[in-house]
Design an enzyme around this catalytic site. Structure first.
Site, PDB file in Angstrom:
ATOM      1  N   ASP A  97       0.848  -1.188   0.000  1.00  0.00           N
ATOM      2  CA  ASP A  97       0.000   0.000   0.000  1.00  0.00           C
ATOM      3  C   ASP A  97       0.887   1.242   0.000  1.00  0.00           C
ATOM      4  O   ASP A  97       2.032   1.200   0.463  1.00  0.00           O
ATOM      5  CB  ASP A  97      -0.898  -0.025   1.254  1.00  0.00           C
ATOM      6  CG  ASP A  97      -2.107   0.892   1.110  1.00  0.00           C
ATOM      7  OD1 ASP A  97      -2.345   1.418   0.002  1.00  0.00           O
ATOM      8  OD2 ASP A  97      -2.810   1.092   2.122  1.00  0.00           O
TER       9      ASP A  97
ATOM     10  N   ASN B 193       1.394   3.349  -2.883  1.00  0.00           N
ATOM     11  CA  ASN B 193       1.939   3.792  -4.179  1.00  0.00           C
ATOM     12  C   ASN B 193       1.467   5.206  -4.512  1.00  0.00           C
ATOM     13  O   ASN B 193       2.239   6.030  -5.009  1.00  0.00           O
ATOM     14  CB  ASN B 193       1.479   2.866  -5.310  1.00  0.00           C
ATOM     15  CG  ASN B 193       2.121   1.493  -5.250  1.00  0.00           C
ATOM     16  OD1 ASN B 193       3.072   1.282  -4.500  1.00  0.00           O
ATOM     17  ND2 ASN B 193       1.602   0.562  -6.036  1.00  0.00           N
TER      18      ASN B 193
ATOM     19  N   TRP C 194       3.158   7.757  -2.264  1.00  0.00           N
ATOM     20  CA  TRP C 194       4.563   7.883  -2.676  1.00  0.00           C
ATOM     21  C   TRP C 194       4.652   8.820  -3.882  1.00  0.00           C
ATOM     22  O   TRP C 194       5.508   9.709  -3.929  1.00  0.00           O
ATOM     23  CB  TRP C 194       5.128   6.502  -3.034  1.00  0.00           C
ATOM     24  CG  TRP C 194       6.564   6.504  -3.447  1.00  0.00           C
ATOM     25  CD1 TRP C 194       7.648   6.333  -2.642  1.00  0.00           C
ATOM     26  CD2 TRP C 194       7.082   6.686  -4.779  1.00  0.00           C
ATOM     27  NE1 TRP C 194       8.803   6.395  -3.385  1.00  0.00           N
ATOM     28  CE2 TRP C 194       8.486   6.616  -4.697  1.00  0.00           C
ATOM     29  CE3 TRP C 194       6.487   6.904  -6.026  1.00  0.00           C
ATOM     30  CZ2 TRP C 194       9.316   6.744  -5.815  1.00  0.00           C
ATOM     31  CZ3 TRP C 194       7.308   7.046  -7.142  1.00  0.00           C
ATOM     32  CH2 TRP C 194       8.706   6.965  -7.024  1.00  0.00           C
TER      33      TRP C 194
ATOM     34  N   HIS D 152       2.514   3.541  -9.098  1.00  0.00           N
ATOM     35  CA  HIS D 152       2.283   2.104  -9.321  1.00  0.00           C
ATOM     36  C   HIS D 152       3.461   1.479 -10.071  1.00  0.00           C
ATOM     37  O   HIS D 152       3.841   0.342  -9.809  1.00  0.00           O
ATOM     38  CB  HIS D 152       0.982   1.892 -10.101  1.00  0.00           C
ATOM     39  CG  HIS D 152      -0.242   2.274  -9.315  1.00  0.00           C
ATOM     40  ND1 HIS D 152      -0.445   1.843  -8.025  1.00  0.00           N
ATOM     41  CD2 HIS D 152      -1.313   3.051  -9.614  1.00  0.00           C
ATOM     42  CE1 HIS D 152      -1.596   2.346  -7.566  1.00  0.00           C
ATOM     43  NE2 HIS D 152      -2.136   3.084  -8.520  1.00  0.00           N
TER      44      HIS D 152
ATOM     45  N   ASN E  95     -10.836  -2.611  -5.832  1.00  0.00           N
ATOM     46  CA  ASN E  95     -10.040  -1.639  -6.589  1.00  0.00           C
ATOM     47  C   ASN E  95     -10.649  -1.269  -7.951  1.00  0.00           C
ATOM     48  O   ASN E  95     -10.263  -0.257  -8.546  1.00  0.00           O
ATOM     49  CB  ASN E  95      -8.596  -2.127  -6.776  1.00  0.00           C
ATOM     50  CG  ASN E  95      -7.757  -2.047  -5.505  1.00  0.00           C
ATOM     51  OD1 ASN E  95      -6.836  -2.829  -5.303  1.00  0.00           O
ATOM     52  ND2 ASN E  95      -8.057  -1.091  -4.622  1.00  0.00           N
ATOM     53  N   TRP E  96     -11.630  -2.046  -8.426  1.00  0.00           N
ATOM     54  CA  TRP E  96     -12.329  -1.680  -9.674  1.00  0.00           C
ATOM     55  C   TRP E  96     -13.056  -0.356  -9.518  1.00  0.00           C
ATOM     56  O   TRP E  96     -13.405   0.286 -10.507  1.00  0.00           O
ATOM     57  CB  TRP E  96     -13.338  -2.750 -10.079  1.00  0.00           C
ATOM     58  CG  TRP E  96     -12.740  -4.077 -10.409  1.00  0.00           C
ATOM     59  CD1 TRP E  96     -12.778  -5.200  -9.616  1.00  0.00           C
ATOM     60  CD2 TRP E  96     -12.015  -4.449 -11.596  1.00  0.00           C
ATOM     61  NE1 TRP E  96     -12.123  -6.241 -10.253  1.00  0.00           N
ATOM     62  CE2 TRP E  96     -11.651  -5.812 -11.457  1.00  0.00           C
ATOM     63  CE3 TRP E  96     -11.640  -3.764 -12.757  1.00  0.00           C
ATOM     64  CZ2 TRP E  96     -10.931  -6.498 -12.445  1.00  0.00           C
ATOM     65  CZ3 TRP E  96     -10.935  -4.452 -13.736  1.00  0.00           C
ATOM     66  CH2 TRP E  96     -10.580  -5.790 -13.571  1.00  0.00           C
TER      67      TRP E  96
ATOM     68  N   SER F 244      -8.456  -4.883   4.791  1.00  0.00           N
ATOM     69  CA  SER F 244      -8.968  -4.610   3.439  1.00  0.00           C
ATOM     70  C   SER F 244      -9.334  -5.896   2.674  1.00  0.00           C
ATOM     71  O   SER F 244      -8.977  -6.060   1.508  1.00  0.00           O
ATOM     72  CB  SER F 244      -7.967  -3.774   2.631  1.00  0.00           C
ATOM     73  OG  SER F 244      -7.730  -2.533   3.260  1.00  0.00           O
TER      74      SER F 244
HETATM   75  C1  IPE Z   1      -5.534  -2.889  -0.447  1.00  0.00           C
HETATM   76  O1  IPE Z   1      -5.101  -1.592  -0.612  1.00  0.00           O
HETATM   77  C2  IPE Z   1      -5.557  -3.598  -1.769  1.00  0.00           C
HETATM   78  C3  IPE Z   1      -4.255  -3.827  -2.377  1.00  0.00           C
HETATM   79  C4  IPE Z   1      -3.111  -3.571  -1.835  1.00  0.00           C
HETATM   80  C5  IPE Z   1      -4.273  -4.433  -3.679  1.00  0.00           C
HETATM   81  P1  IPE Z   1      -6.129  -0.387  -0.797  1.00  0.00           P
HETATM   82  O2  IPE Z   1      -5.337   0.858  -0.726  1.00  0.00           O
HETATM   83  O3  IPE Z   1      -6.949  -0.606  -2.009  1.00  0.00           O
HETATM   84  O4  IPE Z   1      -7.053  -0.566   0.489  1.00  0.00           O
HETATM   85  P2  IPE Z   1      -8.037   0.440   1.173  1.00  0.00           P
HETATM   86  O5  IPE Z   1      -9.034   0.819   0.121  1.00  0.00           O
HETATM   87  O6  IPE Z   1      -7.226   1.623   1.608  1.00  0.00           O
HETATM   88  O7  IPE Z   1      -8.638  -0.305   2.314  1.00  0.00           O
HETATM   89  C1  IPE Z   2      -1.443   0.226  -3.445  1.00  0.00           C
HETATM   90  O1  IPE Z   2      -1.236   1.594  -3.471  1.00  0.00           O
HETATM   91  C2  IPE Z   2      -1.604  -0.354  -4.821  1.00  0.00           C
HETATM   92  C3  IPE Z   2      -2.959  -0.828  -5.129  1.00  0.00           C
HETATM   93  C4  IPE Z   2      -3.946  -0.872  -4.298  1.00  0.00           C
HETATM   94  C5  IPE Z   2      -3.199  -1.288  -6.492  1.00  0.00           C
HETATM   95  P1  IPE Z   2      -2.438   2.624  -3.400  1.00  0.00           P
HETATM   96  O2  IPE Z   2      -2.811   3.025  -4.802  1.00  0.00           O
HETATM   97  O3  IPE Z   2      -3.558   2.120  -2.580  1.00  0.00           O
HETATM   98  O4  IPE Z   2      -1.734   3.865  -2.700  1.00  0.00           O
HETATM   99  P2  IPE Z   2      -2.409   4.913  -1.719  1.00  0.00           P
HETATM  100  O5  IPE Z   2      -3.105   4.157  -0.637  1.00  0.00           O
HETATM  101  O6  IPE Z   2      -3.353   5.722  -2.537  1.00  0.00           O
HETATM  102  O7  IPE Z   2      -1.263   5.728  -1.218  1.00  0.00           O
HETATM  103 MG    MG Z   3      -4.111   2.368  -0.624  1.00  0.00          MG
END
Ligand code: IPE
Ligand code: IPE
Ligand code: MG
Length: 236
Positions: free
Chosen positions: A16, A18, A21, A33, A64-65, A192
């Site tokens: 988590d 990305n 960052w 990503h 995530n969709w 999550s």
């Molecule tokens: C959890 O991260 C899913 C993955 C790492 C693939 P998210 O960033 O999507 O989770 P939530 O929405 O903050 O709970």
């Molecule tokens: C995790 O990073 C990657 C995926 C869930 C695909 P995020 O995209 O959730 O990064 P934040 O939580 O917005 O920083």
């Molecule tokens: Mg996240």
């Protein structure tokens, strides 16, 4: 000392941060990503060399969709590219790759790529790298229980004989040991929808480090913290 470190058999990670960052570096989310994928390549190699037997990574959740079409599209493009990179890393490190989650929602070429990755690396005898893609624990349990109910209705399964092991065998993770250690990067302290059944007794470790900055030294810190904990689950 390295040689005294007890390496957990199965480490599961929620990568988590990305997005945060990227923000901190004044970059678009998709470059966050990309940096995350590049980091994954390195950490898979590190984990394999440390002697971890199973290394499971949450790459894309069923939730995530709901992100913007632009972000979902960028992630799919990255997955396409990184399947090829991962093949190289896996072959160079004797790593077997398997995926969990419901692939059917992905485009055909991505499904083909995942199948290829599993096939080409299937004979490797080192670490098993488990990629959770379009994975959600509730979705996994729902699919598994639907299949179990069908088997019971068809007379293949006696409902009286259903045990915890039976339930495990209907999950995507059938045959894998439960994770000993679960790491989540980037400060969030929730699961999550990750491996809810399988994490029943795992030690949970949270770090503020964003995923693209999470390197071998941080993995070792997590393993050291795991080793310092008193694993006295159940009794006493
Ligand atoms: C959890 O991260 C899913 C993955 C790492 C693939 P998210 O960033 O999507 O989770 P939530 O929405 O903050 O709970
Ligand atoms: C995790 O990073 C990657 C995926 C869930 C695909 P995020 O995209 O959730 O990064 P934040 O939580 O917005 O920083
Ligand atoms: Mg996240």
């Amino acid at each position: 000392m390295e040689e005294q470190r007890n390496i957990p058999r199965h480490v599961a990670v929620i990568l988590d941060g990305n997005g945060r960052w990227a923000k901190a570096h004044h970059l678009p989310r998709k470059l966050g990503h990309k940096a995350g994928c590049e980091n994954l390549e390195q950490i898979v190699e590190d984990a394999a060399r440390l002697g971890i037997e199973y290394f499971t990574i949450y790459g894309f959740s069923t939730e995530n969709w709901k992100r913007s079409a632009e972000e979902v599209g960028a992630l799919m493009q990255l997955f396409r590219y990184y399947i090829g990179r991962l093949k190289e890393v896996a072959m160079a490190n004797n790593v077997r790759v398997v995926s969990i989650g419901d692939r059917s929602r992905f485009d055909a070429d991505l499904i083909d790529g995942l199948n290829m990755l599993e096939e080409v690396t299937g004979g490797n005898t080192g670490m098993t790298f488990v990629l959770a893609l379009n994975y959600g624990s509730r979705d996994e349990i729902t699919r598994g229980m639907r299949k179990m109910a069908k088997d019971a209705a068809a007379g293949i399964l006696d409902p009286e004989q259903v045990s915890e092991d039976t339930i495990s065998s209907y999950l995507d993770t059938a045959g894998m040991p439960d994770p000993d250690l679960m790491i989540r990067t980037s400060g969030e302290q929730r699961l999550s929808n990750y491996l809810l059944w399988q994490l029943a007794y795992a030690e949970l470790y949270f770090t503020d480090v964003y995923w693209p900055d999470f390197h071998k030294e941080h993995l070792l810190e997590a393993i050291d913290a795991y080793n310092q904990r008193n694993r006295r689950f159940g009794g006493r």
